[in-house]
Design a protein around this motif. Sequence first.
Motif, short mmCIF file in Angstrom:
data_model
loop_
_atom_site.label_atom_id
_atom_site.label_comp_id
_atom_site.label_asym_id
_atom_site.label_seq_id
_atom_site.Cartn_x
_atom_site.Cartn_y
_atom_site.Cartn_z
N LEU A 208 0.85 -1.28 0.10
CA LEU A 208 0.10 0.11 -0.02
C LEU A 208 0.86 1.33 -0.09
CD1 LEU A 208 -2.64 1.61 0.37
CD2 LEU A 208 -2.56 1.35 2.75
N VAL A 209 1.94 1.27 0.83
CA VAL A 209 2.63 2.54 0.96
C VAL A 209 3.66 2.76 -0.20
CG1 VAL A 209 2.59 2.74 3.38
CG2 VAL A 209 4.46 1.51 2.46
N ASN A 210 3.87 1.55 -0.84
CA ASN A 210 5.03 1.50 -2.05
C ASN A 210 3.90 2.28 -3.18
OD1 ASN A 210 7.40 0.41 -1.02
ND2 ASN A 210 6.76 -1.54 -1.40
N GLU A 211 2.77 1.80 -3.28
CA GLU A 211 2.03 2.45 -4.34
C GLU A 211 1.50 3.90 -4.06
OE1 GLU A 211 -0.71 -0.06 -7.14
OE2 GLU A 211 -1.77 -0.06 -5.13
N MET A 212 1.52 4.19 -2.91
CA MET A 212 1.33 5.48 -2.46
C MET A 212 2.54 6.33 -2.73
SD MET A 212 -1.69 6.35 -1.00
CE MET A 212 -1.19 7.80 0.00
N ALA A 213 3.73 5.73 -2.61
CA ALA A 213 5.16 6.39 -2.95
C ALA A 213 5.04 6.79 -4.45
CB ALA A 213 6.36 5.60 -2.81
N ALA A 214 4.84 6.07 -5.31
CA ALA A 214 4.67 6.40 -7.00
C ALA A 214 3.55 7.31 -6.94
CB ALA A 214 4.28 5.02 -7.54
N ARG A 241 6.32 1.72 6.01
CA ARG A 241 7.28 2.57 5.10
C ARG A 241 7.64 1.96 3.75
NH1 ARG A 241 6.20 5.34 8.71
NH2 ARG A 241 7.42 6.59 10.13
N PRO A 242 7.63 2.89 2.73
CA PRO A 242 7.82 2.15 1.31
C PRO A 242 9.27 2.10 1.39
CG PRO A 242 7.71 4.58 1.24
CD PRO A 242 7.38 4.12 2.58
N GLY A 243 9.88 1.45 0.24
CA GLY A 243 11.22 1.02 0.13
C GLY A 243 11.38 0.36 -1.34
N PRO A 244 12.59 -0.13 -1.50
CA PRO A 244 13.02 -0.42 -2.97
C PRO A 244 12.62 -1.91 -3.17
CG PRO A 244 14.81 -0.66 -1.30
CD PRO A 244 13.93 -0.04 -0.70
N GLY A 245 11.77 -2.58 -2.32
CA GLY A 245 11.54 -3.99 -2.50
C GLY A 245 11.52 -4.50 -1.06
N VAL A 246 10.76 -5.71 -1.00
CA VAL A 246 10.45 -6.40 0.23
C VAL A 246 11.33 -7.62 0.27
CG1 VAL A 246 8.97 -7.26 1.84
CG2 VAL A 246 8.31 -5.50 0.43
N GLY A 247 12.55 -7.74 1.28
CA GLY A 247 13.47 -8.76 1.30
C GLY A 247 12.95 -9.51 2.67
N GLY A 248 13.58 -10.36 3.04
CA GLY A 248 13.58 -11.37 4.02
C GLY A 248 13.00 -12.82 3.93
N THR A 390 15.56 5.91 -1.22
CA THR A 390 14.57 4.91 -0.91
C THR A 390 14.09 4.84 0.13
OG1 THR A 390 15.86 2.84 -0.90
CG2 THR A 390 15.62 3.72 -3.10
N ARG A 391 14.38 5.26 1.40
CA ARG A 391 14.25 4.87 2.61
C ARG A 391 13.60 6.05 3.51
NH1 ARG A 391 13.46 -0.57 3.36
NH2 ARG A 391 15.07 -1.72 2.11
N GLY A 392 13.85 7.12 2.85
CA GLY A 392 13.17 8.64 3.62
C GLY A 392 14.20 8.58 4.87
#
Length: 402
Positions: A208-214, A241-248, A390-392
Amino acid sequence: MPADLAVIGLGPYGLPLAQAAVAAGISTIGYRTGPEPGSLSAAEQRRMLAQGFRTTANATELGRVRTAVICAPTPRGADGGLDLGQVETAARTLAARLRPHTTVILESPVPPGTTEGPLLRLLESGSGLRAGHDFHLAYSPSRVDPGNRDHTPANTPKVIGGLTPACTESAAAFYGRITDKVVRARGLREAETVQLLETNFRHVNIALVNEMAALCHDLGIDLWDVLRCAETKPFGFQAFRPGPGVGGHAVPQDLTTHAGRTLRMAELAQEVNNRMPHYVVQRAAALLNEHGKSARGARVLLLGVTYKPDLADRQGSPAQEIAVRLMELGASVSYHDPHVPSWNVLDHPVPRADSLYEAAADADLTILLQHHRTYDLQGLSVKAQLMLDTRGATPTGAAHRL
């Protein structure tokens, strides 16, 4: 001397459990299921060894413990579902040595129904014992957050679901020695589905926040200020928080492969999050163009290539795809990460910046992918010719934010 606990799988789920058990005074051995990335620092592992923890390659020792916890990784398979291969191997290894009255607990992320389905069958067929009668069987979702010093296994409630009420109570007695609070689920499937919900909750909200970022970038709105204001709401909102992708290591599940059911939100979230590396590269190319430079031939410095700050773990890090896409555009890519001494992309070593400030000053574009605490972002933003954050994490106005 036989140990009380065997942790089978010493990756991101197993090592923290073993660490918590050792700290609680439980005699513990660790058994590896394959090449697994560590989630603890070298100093933490040395401390565990000093406290009596030991690893073993002798599977016979698994049959001498009171409790065996399977923490094998379950990465995404070729079909998009979770690959249970290491869990099944661990189960076969344990089953051949399983003794009556042992408590067996699965902590690996799995689709609901796995524990009372394939795991139970493997344990029973390999041991000749009956689950719920001759040995206890339970599931407990791993709630490890690597690097989080505020929420540890000791103060994070542990959810447990057993095959029978007696199985639940046996597992509860074990975890009660490690954690402050035990939460009993109605059964195995409920406990497994807790893990499913918690993982998908994270991915959906990040999407959701990744889409909001764009969206906010296109509209000229400062998303980071929006988040700062929104998180003051004391109810009904949790800031992601948005970011460059989701890892883990926690893989989102839509259950299509295992149950023929689609969780549309999880499926869409995965699609959105998987697009973020491409979006970051698009933004990077656009920034270079705005400053009269082409991505082809541009010197691009990537800061932080791990999936989480202040850890060496690169599992699922978006840095890999971002580097590949930049190279495909013709950029010359280098990196800096205090936790990663060497890094290969497409089987080729990526040059590592030794002098960080000089590298930032020399690069046409510096991209902050992971905010390690050692980074002086104020100083770096001054030195860098052009910076994409990319992390604000940079001060307002110091860099272009995602």
